[in-house]
Design an enzyme around this catalytic site. Structure first.
Site, PDB file in Angstrom:
ATOM      1  N   CYS A 154       4.074   3.586   2.839  1.00  0.00           N
ATOM      2  CA  CYS A 154       5.582   3.541   2.694  1.00  0.00           C
ATOM      3  C   CYS A 154       5.627   4.056   1.272  1.00  0.00           C
ATOM      4  O   CYS A 154       5.060   3.972   0.383  1.00  0.00           O
ATOM      5  CB  CYS A 154       5.950   2.426   3.127  1.00  0.00           C
ATOM      6  SG  CYS A 154       5.824   0.918   2.024  1.00  0.00           S
ATOM      7  N   ASP A 193       0.795  -1.199  -0.101  1.00  0.00           N
ATOM      8  CA  ASP A 193      -0.099   0.044   0.125  1.00  0.00           C
ATOM      9  C   ASP A 193       0.877   1.143  -0.004  1.00  0.00           C
ATOM     10  O   ASP A 193       1.688   1.380   0.850  1.00  0.00           O
ATOM     11  CB  ASP A 193      -0.932  -0.108   1.279  1.00  0.00           C
ATOM     12  CG  ASP A 193      -1.933   0.938   1.319  1.00  0.00           C
ATOM     13  OD1 ASP A 193      -1.713   2.073   0.564  1.00  0.00           O
ATOM     14  OD2 ASP A 193      -2.923   0.962   1.960  1.00  0.00           O
ATOM     15  N   HIS A 194       0.724   1.899  -0.943  1.00  0.00           N
ATOM     16  CA  HIS A 194       1.841   3.016  -1.410  1.00  0.00           C
ATOM     17  C   HIS A 194       1.527   4.249  -0.268  1.00  0.00           C
ATOM     18  O   HIS A 194       1.986   5.160  -0.218  1.00  0.00           O
ATOM     19  CB  HIS A 194       1.736   3.854  -2.701  1.00  0.00           C
ATOM     20  CG  HIS A 194       3.023   3.933  -3.209  1.00  0.00           C
ATOM     21  ND1 HIS A 194       4.092   4.540  -2.392  1.00  0.00           N
ATOM     22  CD2 HIS A 194       3.828   3.566  -4.419  1.00  0.00           C
ATOM     23  CE1 HIS A 194       5.140   4.747  -3.306  1.00  0.00           C
ATOM     24  NE2 HIS A 194       4.746   3.984  -4.432  1.00  0.00           N
ATOM     25  N   ARG A 195       0.320   4.177   0.606  1.00  0.00           N
ATOM     26  CA  ARG A 195       0.006   5.188   1.486  1.00  0.00           C
ATOM     27  C   ARG A 195       0.982   5.090   2.894  1.00  0.00           C
ATOM     28  O   ARG A 195       0.980   6.006   3.605  1.00  0.00           O
ATOM     29  CB  ARG A 195      -1.382   5.152   1.897  1.00  0.00           C
ATOM     30  CG  ARG A 195      -2.423   5.524   0.708  1.00  0.00           C
ATOM     31  CD  ARG A 195      -3.835   5.324   1.104  1.00  0.00           C
ATOM     32  NE  ARG A 195      -4.077   3.895   1.393  1.00  0.00           N
ATOM     33  CZ  ARG A 195      -5.466   3.250   1.823  1.00  0.00           C
ATOM     34  NH1 ARG A 195      -6.337   4.199   1.763  1.00  0.00           N
ATOM     35  NH2 ARG A 195      -5.559   2.135   2.151  1.00  0.00           N
TER      36      ARG A 195
END
Length: 450
Positions: A424, A420-422
């Protein structure tokens, strides 16, 4: 007269909103004990035997076999109290007719019927399914053994945390004990080491024939239409939600697994419990999560917060006759390779035999996906919502590889990491994956964490 209490379909696991009645295990007029299984239902995850929280005489059942019921819908009513002994359900005696409902009864959502009656379809349609956390009607004459708990998950959680339900005052309506009450009690009074989980409140069976009945589909001029239900329907909903809500990204790397395979062979040659390759990969994952704890997380969009979770509950894919399920190894970060191997083998066997409880299929914080067992090299999986990361492992196959400056045939595996790019950026994700690859190529790296 005994007090008639209504038992509704409880919360059988996170994300499950309905179940199909497969088999009734009691009849109207039967005497049931507290926590006795009364009906077998099929959820999107498993076949579940649902226990009744009340003891007494069954006065009505709701839903024929094959009926879909939402969580909170009435299952049956039980007459409890001193006026409902076993002798009230006399064999051969004709059941009394159902008393005509009053206007107050029809609008209350509480079913009050005479002993030995089967509620007719018209009456069932008038009953409003209450919330699964709504309290049953008050019963002054209820036996002392009755505890104000409806959800089997709450009972199981109490057993696992060593919480005595009889000492709790629930925060729900009429003192109903909720999951939050058990978690709060467990937090204020830590679980004693001698506390052991008791019998599961829900036993699960795998029966492909029944699954086939539900998914047989119907032919139309435009093709065969198969209902998107059960496991397939739950997977579709969860993956769709993951795609809608999570901005995921994937990175991957090839790794030389020759030394890892040799290390496993040496471990198992020394005697004792065998260590599976999946368990070694799981141990590598928990070591990597200890190094990069920000990946053991979830995102609370309502609060606009990233929630970093204190414990690693590792989910892993297991193929069964009902499809792919993801059992969860609780507290995986506190287990060594042997302990992980034993627990993963137990959960896998239970999944294939259909004996997992819904609680053993939920609550994961990180997933290990070994798609290599299907003979494929790589994948870009969809995250298991609401988790923030997943490690994918392809097949381990002999391939040409430059080893110590020379071309050689080595056992090579492709590792993929979806995150999940949110929670890291690419640097953290790349660091995690590189650490995993280093442990696969040089298992001695793990000695730092043992």
């Amino acid at each position: 007269m005994a007090v008639v209490r209504e038992f509704t379909l409880p919360d059988l696991g996170e994300g499950l909103t309905e179940a199909q009645v497969v088999r009734w295990m009691v009849n109207v007029g039967d005497v049931v004990a507290v926590d006795q299984p009364v009906v077998e239902v099929e959820t999107a995850k498993a076949m579940v035997e649902v226990p009744c929280p009340y003891g007494g005489v069954v006065t009505a059942r709701f839903g024929d076999e094959g009926t879909e019921l939402p969580v909170g819908a009435p299952l049956l009513t039980v007459a409890v109290g001193d006026a409902a002994p076993a002798g009230d359900a006399g064999a051969g005696d004709p059941p009394p007719r159902e008393a005509a409902p009053t206007a107050a009864d029809e609008g209350s959502g509480n079913v009050l019927v005479g002993y030995g009656t089967q509620a007719p379809a018209a009456r069932r349609r008038r009953v409003r399914p209450p919330s699964h956390e709504s309290a049953p009607p008050a019963a002054e004459s209820a036996p002392a053994t009755a505890v104000a708990v409806i959800s089997p998950l709450v009972r199981r959680l109490a057993r696992e945390r060593g919480v005595d339900l009889g000492r709790l005052r629930g925060s729900g309506p009429d003192g109903l004990i909720l999951r939050a009450d058990v978690e709060q009690a467990a937090h204020t009074a830590p679980t004693p080491p001698e506390a052991q989980p008791a019998a599961r409140p829900a036993a699960v069976r795998t029966e492909p024939a029944r699954t086939g009945r539900r998914d047989a589909g119907r032919r139309r001029p435009d093709g065969l239409r198969v209902p998107l239900r059960g496991v397939r329907g739950a997977v579709a909903e969860k993956l769709s939600r993951s795609r809608r809500e999570i901005p995921d990204a994937t990175c991957w790397v090839d790794a030389d697994a020759t030394e890892l395979m040799a290390a496993r062979k040496a471990m198992n040659a020394s005697g004792g419990a065998k260590v599976s390759l999946l368990a070694l990969l799981a141990r590598i994952c928990t070591a990597a999560l200890a190094k990069y704890p920000e990946l053991n997380a979830t995102v609370d969009m309502a609060a606009q917060e990233i929630v970093r979770l204190p414990d690693v509950h590792l989910g892993f894919a297991a193929q069964t006759d009902r499809g792919l399920v993801v059992p969860v190894v609780r507290d995986a970060g506190a287990r060594n390779a042997v302990e992980l191997s034993v627990e993963m083998a137990r959960l896998t066997d239970a999944a294939r035999a259909g004996k997992l409880s819904p609680a053993e299929l939920t609550g994961g914080t990180f997933t290990l996906n070994n798609y290599g067992v299907f003979g494929v090299d790589g994948s870009t999986p969809i995250l298991n919502h609401p988790e923030a990361a997943m490690l994918g492992v392809g097949r381990i196959a002999p391939k040409p590889w430059v080893h110590q400056g020379e071309l050689a045939v080595r056992q090579v595996v492709q590792l993929s990491f979806t995150f999940d790019h949110r929670v890291c950026d690419g640097g953290t994700a790349g660091g995690f994956l590189r650490y995993v690859a280093d442990c696969v190529e040089e298992p001695a790296v793990l000695l730092r964490t043992l």
